[in-house]
Design an enzyme around this catalytic site. Structure first.
Site, PDB file in Angstrom:
ATOM      1  N   CYS A 151       6.305  -4.880 -15.356  1.00 50.56           N
ATOM      2  CA  CYS A 151       5.636  -4.685 -14.067  1.00 50.56           C
ATOM      3  C   CYS A 151       6.318  -5.626 -13.071  1.00 50.56           C
ATOM      4  O   CYS A 151       6.690  -6.750 -13.437  1.00 50.56           O
ATOM      5  CB  CYS A 151       4.152  -5.034 -14.204  1.00 50.56           C
ATOM      6  SG  CYS A 151       3.257  -5.025 -12.638  1.00 50.56           S
ATOM      7  N   THR A 152       6.457  -5.147 -11.833  1.00 57.91           N
ATOM      8  CA  THR A 152       7.162  -5.929 -10.808  1.00 57.91           C
ATOM      9  C   THR A 152       6.567  -7.324 -10.594  1.00 57.91           C
ATOM     10  O   THR A 152       7.272  -8.244 -10.194  1.00 57.91           O
ATOM     11  CB  THR A 152       7.094  -5.190  -9.465  1.00 57.91           C
ATOM     12  OG1 THR A 152       5.734  -4.784  -9.245  1.00 57.91           O
ATOM     13  CG2 THR A 152       8.010  -3.990  -9.446  1.00 57.91           C
ATOM     14  N   HIS A 153       5.264  -7.453 -10.851  1.00 59.02           N
ATOM     15  CA  HIS A 153       4.593  -8.721 -10.553  1.00 59.02           C
ATOM     16  C   HIS A 153       4.712  -9.761 -11.666  1.00 59.02           C
ATOM     17  O   HIS A 153       4.531 -10.948 -11.426  1.00 59.02           O
ATOM     18  CB  HIS A 153       3.100  -8.463 -10.298  1.00 59.02           C
ATOM     19  CG  HIS A 153       2.807  -7.740  -9.027  1.00 59.02           C
ATOM     20  ND1 HIS A 153       3.375  -6.519  -8.718  1.00 59.02           N
ATOM     21  CD2 HIS A 153       2.016  -8.067  -7.974  1.00 59.02           C
ATOM     22  CE1 HIS A 153       2.939  -6.127  -7.536  1.00 59.02           C
ATOM     23  NE2 HIS A 153       2.112  -7.041  -7.063  1.00 59.02           N
ATOM     24  N   CYS A 200       9.553   0.068  -9.097  1.00 53.17           N
ATOM     25  CA  CYS A 200       8.197   0.076  -9.639  1.00 53.17           C
ATOM     26  C   CYS A 200       8.202   0.590 -11.081  1.00 53.17           C
ATOM     27  O   CYS A 200       8.698   1.694 -11.352  1.00 53.17           O
ATOM     28  CB  CYS A 200       7.335   0.991  -8.768  1.00 53.17           C
ATOM     29  SG  CYS A 200       5.633   1.091  -9.296  1.00 53.17           S
ATOM     30  N   ASN A 201       7.665  -0.208 -11.983  1.00 52.51           N
ATOM     31  CA  ASN A 201       7.612   0.205 -13.398  1.00 52.51           C
ATOM     32  C   ASN A 201       6.736   1.440 -13.580  1.00 52.51           C
ATOM     33  O   ASN A 201       7.080   2.349 -14.330  1.00 52.51           O
ATOM     34  CB  ASN A 201       7.071  -0.929 -14.261  1.00 52.51           C
ATOM     35  CG  ASN A 201       8.048  -2.069 -14.405  1.00 52.51           C
ATOM     36  OD1 ASN A 201       8.652  -2.252 -15.447  1.00 52.51           O
ATOM     37  ND2 ASN A 201       8.231  -2.844 -13.352  1.00 52.51           N
ATOM     38  N   ASP A 217       9.014   0.794  -4.117  1.00 54.08           N
ATOM     39  CA  ASP A 217       7.976   0.276  -5.011  1.00 54.08           C
ATOM     40  C   ASP A 217       6.638   0.654  -4.385  1.00 54.08           C
ATOM     41  O   ASP A 217       6.568   1.040  -3.213  1.00 54.08           O
ATOM     42  CB  ASP A 217       8.111  -1.255  -5.146  1.00 54.08           C
ATOM     43  CG  ASP A 217       6.997  -1.857  -6.006  1.00 54.08           C
ATOM     44  OD1 ASP A 217       6.753  -1.332  -7.101  1.00 54.08           O
ATOM     45  OD2 ASP A 217       6.345  -2.820  -5.567  1.00 54.08           O
ATOM     46  N   SER A 218       5.582   0.488  -5.156  1.00 48.18           N
ATOM     47  CA  SER A 218       4.242   0.755  -4.623  1.00 48.18           C
ATOM     48  C   SER A 218       3.855  -0.284  -3.563  1.00 48.18           C
ATOM     49  O   SER A 218       2.912  -0.071  -2.812  1.00 48.18           O
ATOM     50  CB  SER A 218       3.231   0.717  -5.763  1.00 48.18           C
ATOM     51  OG  SER A 218       3.335  -0.520  -6.448  1.00 48.18           O
ATOM     52  N   GLU A 276      -1.026 -11.262  -6.417  1.00 52.14           N
ATOM     53  CA  GLU A 276      -1.141 -10.969  -4.975  1.00 52.14           C
ATOM     54  C   GLU A 276      -2.056 -11.971  -4.271  1.00 52.14           C
ATOM     55  O   GLU A 276      -1.942 -12.202  -3.072  1.00 52.14           O
ATOM     56  CB  GLU A 276      -1.615  -9.527  -4.762  1.00 52.14           C
ATOM     57  CG  GLU A 276      -0.619  -8.546  -5.358  1.00 52.14           C
ATOM     58  CD  GLU A 276      -0.336  -7.317  -4.527  1.00 52.14           C
ATOM     59  OE1 GLU A 276      -1.146  -7.022  -3.644  1.00 52.14           O
ATOM     60  OE2 GLU A 276       0.695  -6.669  -4.779  1.00 52.14           O
ATOM     61  N   TYR A 306      -0.169   1.839  -7.816  1.00 47.00           N
ATOM     62  CA  TYR A 306       0.248   3.026  -8.551  1.00 47.00           C
ATOM     63  C   TYR A 306      -0.199   2.910 -10.020  1.00 47.00           C
ATOM     64  O   TYR A 306      -0.363   3.909 -10.699  1.00 47.00           O
ATOM     65  CB  TYR A 306       1.777   3.169  -8.536  1.00 47.00           C
ATOM     66  CG  TYR A 306       2.383   3.717  -7.257  1.00 47.00           C
ATOM     67  CD1 TYR A 306       1.667   3.789  -6.065  1.00 47.00           C
ATOM     68  CD2 TYR A 306       3.697   4.173  -7.248  1.00 47.00           C
ATOM     69  CE1 TYR A 306       2.248   4.290  -4.908  1.00 47.00           C
ATOM     70  CE2 TYR A 306       4.278   4.688  -6.102  1.00 47.00           C
ATOM     71  CZ  TYR A 306       3.559   4.739  -4.933  1.00 47.00           C
ATOM     72  OH  TYR A 306       4.152   5.239  -3.797  1.00 47.00           O
ATOM     73  N   GLY A 307      -0.373   1.676 -10.456  1.00 46.92           N
ATOM     74  CA  GLY A 307      -0.594   1.402 -11.883  1.00 46.92           C
ATOM     75  C   GLY A 307      -1.901   1.890 -12.461  1.00 46.92           C
ATOM     76  O   GLY A 307      -2.140   1.756 -13.658  1.00 46.92           O
TER      77      GLY A 307
HETATM   78  N1  DGL Z   1       4.697  -2.125  -8.861  1.00 45.51           N
HETATM   79  C1  DGL Z   1       3.775  -1.795  -9.902  1.00 45.51           C
HETATM   80  C2  DGL Z   1       4.512  -1.754 -11.244  1.00 45.51           C
HETATM   81  O1  DGL Z   1       5.581  -2.318 -11.404  1.00 45.51           O
HETATM   82  C3  DGL Z   1       2.609  -2.773  -9.952  1.00 45.51           C
HETATM   83  C4  DGL Z   1       1.635  -2.619  -8.808  1.00 45.51           C
HETATM   84  C5  DGL Z   1       0.913  -1.284  -8.825  1.00 45.51           C
HETATM   85  O2  DGL Z   1       0.094  -1.034  -9.732  1.00 45.51           O
HETATM   86  O3  DGL Z   1       1.196  -0.484  -7.948  1.00 45.51           O
HETATM   87  O4  DGL Z   1       4.031  -1.149 -12.160  1.00 45.51           O
END
Ligand code: DGL
Length: 253
Positions: free
Chosen positions: A178-180, A73-74, A11-12, A149, A42-43
């Site tokens: 999204c993971t969050h 990571c999505n 994941d990022s 976060e 990454y988003g």
């Molecule tokens: N892990 C990213 C996602 O699921 C969210 C955090 C990021 O933007 O890197 O899209």
């Protein structure tokens, strides 16, 4: 496909541990996790940049001897899953397809995610492949990641932000793309109480059920991060739902 003993997940950052949580709960998998915190988020990045990072992440995990790769990571799944599947000869799984399959049963679906995920239309296209009659709307919610976060989960500011993004959206189901976002489930439910929420990590774990013999293990979790190990452990516990130590710092060059 032979029996896998080691599952690589990247994941990022720490968010992918919300996916790991489902893999541990359901299969007790043995996992090597890489959180690329040095290059997070990454988003907001371009497809080409995310593909470059994803290949580096996958190469690192493959060098550790993994037998299958999960892109938790999505944003990375949206941008790079096809390239990764093509490039590497181990099984590669992303989070877009399983949640899309689940969503395609509904008449009207809303996808929420990072700007990169929404702009890629990866969910929208995949849902349409499963059911071209499904009406799909999308909404980027970029402030959700920093709020989570910051630990502002059950917080009035987060509720206000959620209202601003989501109030008035009409849908039967919503993909938390999204993971969050699974951590904001209760806030989102307050804004949209009648909408069925789809967790992309949980959907992936459910879909892997018929490959259970590959994913079952002893619940060993080794974590690598590209930035502060200390910060990773502290934040990571929130996503994993339990404390853990022994995070190793790695330089991907
Ligand atoms: N892990 C990213 C996602 O699921 C969210 C955090 C990021 O933007 O890197 O899209």
């Amino acid at each position: 496909m032979g029996r896998c003993v080691l599952i690589g997940v990247f994941d990022s950052g720490v968010g992918g541990l919300s996916v790991v949580k489902h893999l541990l709960d359901r299969f007790n998998s043995d996992i090597i996790y890489l959180g690329d915190t040095a290059r997070l988020p990454y988003g907001t990045k371009s497809k080409d940049t995310i593909i470059k990072y994803s290949i580096q992440n996958a190469n690192f995990l493959i060098k550790q001897g993994i037998d299958a790769l999960i892109v938790a990571c999505n944003s990375a799944s949206a941008a790079s899953i096809d390239v990764l599947k093509e490039k590497f000869d181990i099984p590669v799984f992303g989070v877009i397809e399983p949640a899309s399959k689940k969503a395609a049963r509904f008449e009207k679906v809303c996808v929420i995610g990072t700007t990169t995920t929404v702009e890629s239309k990866a969910y929208l296209k995949k849902i349409k492949q499963f059911n071209d009659k499904c009406v799909v709307v999308q909404k980027a919610c970029p402030l959700f990641v920093p709020l989570v976060e910051e630990g502002w989960i059950d917080d009035e500011i987060t509720l206000l932000v959620a209202k601003r993004y989501l109030e008035g959206i009409e849908c039967d189901a919503m993909i938390l793309g999204c993971t969050h976002y699974p951590l904001l489930r209760s806030v989102i439910e307050k804004v949209l109480p009648d909408v069925y929420l789809i967790d992309s990590g949980e959907s992936l774990a459910e879909l892997l059920e018929d490959k259970r013999e590959i994913f079952e293990g002893n619940g060993e979790l080794i974590c690598y991060t590209t930035d502060s190990a200390d910060k990773f452990s502290k934040l990571g516990s929130m996503f994993l739902g339990k404390r853990f130590n022994g995070v190793k710092l790695v330089d991907l060059g």
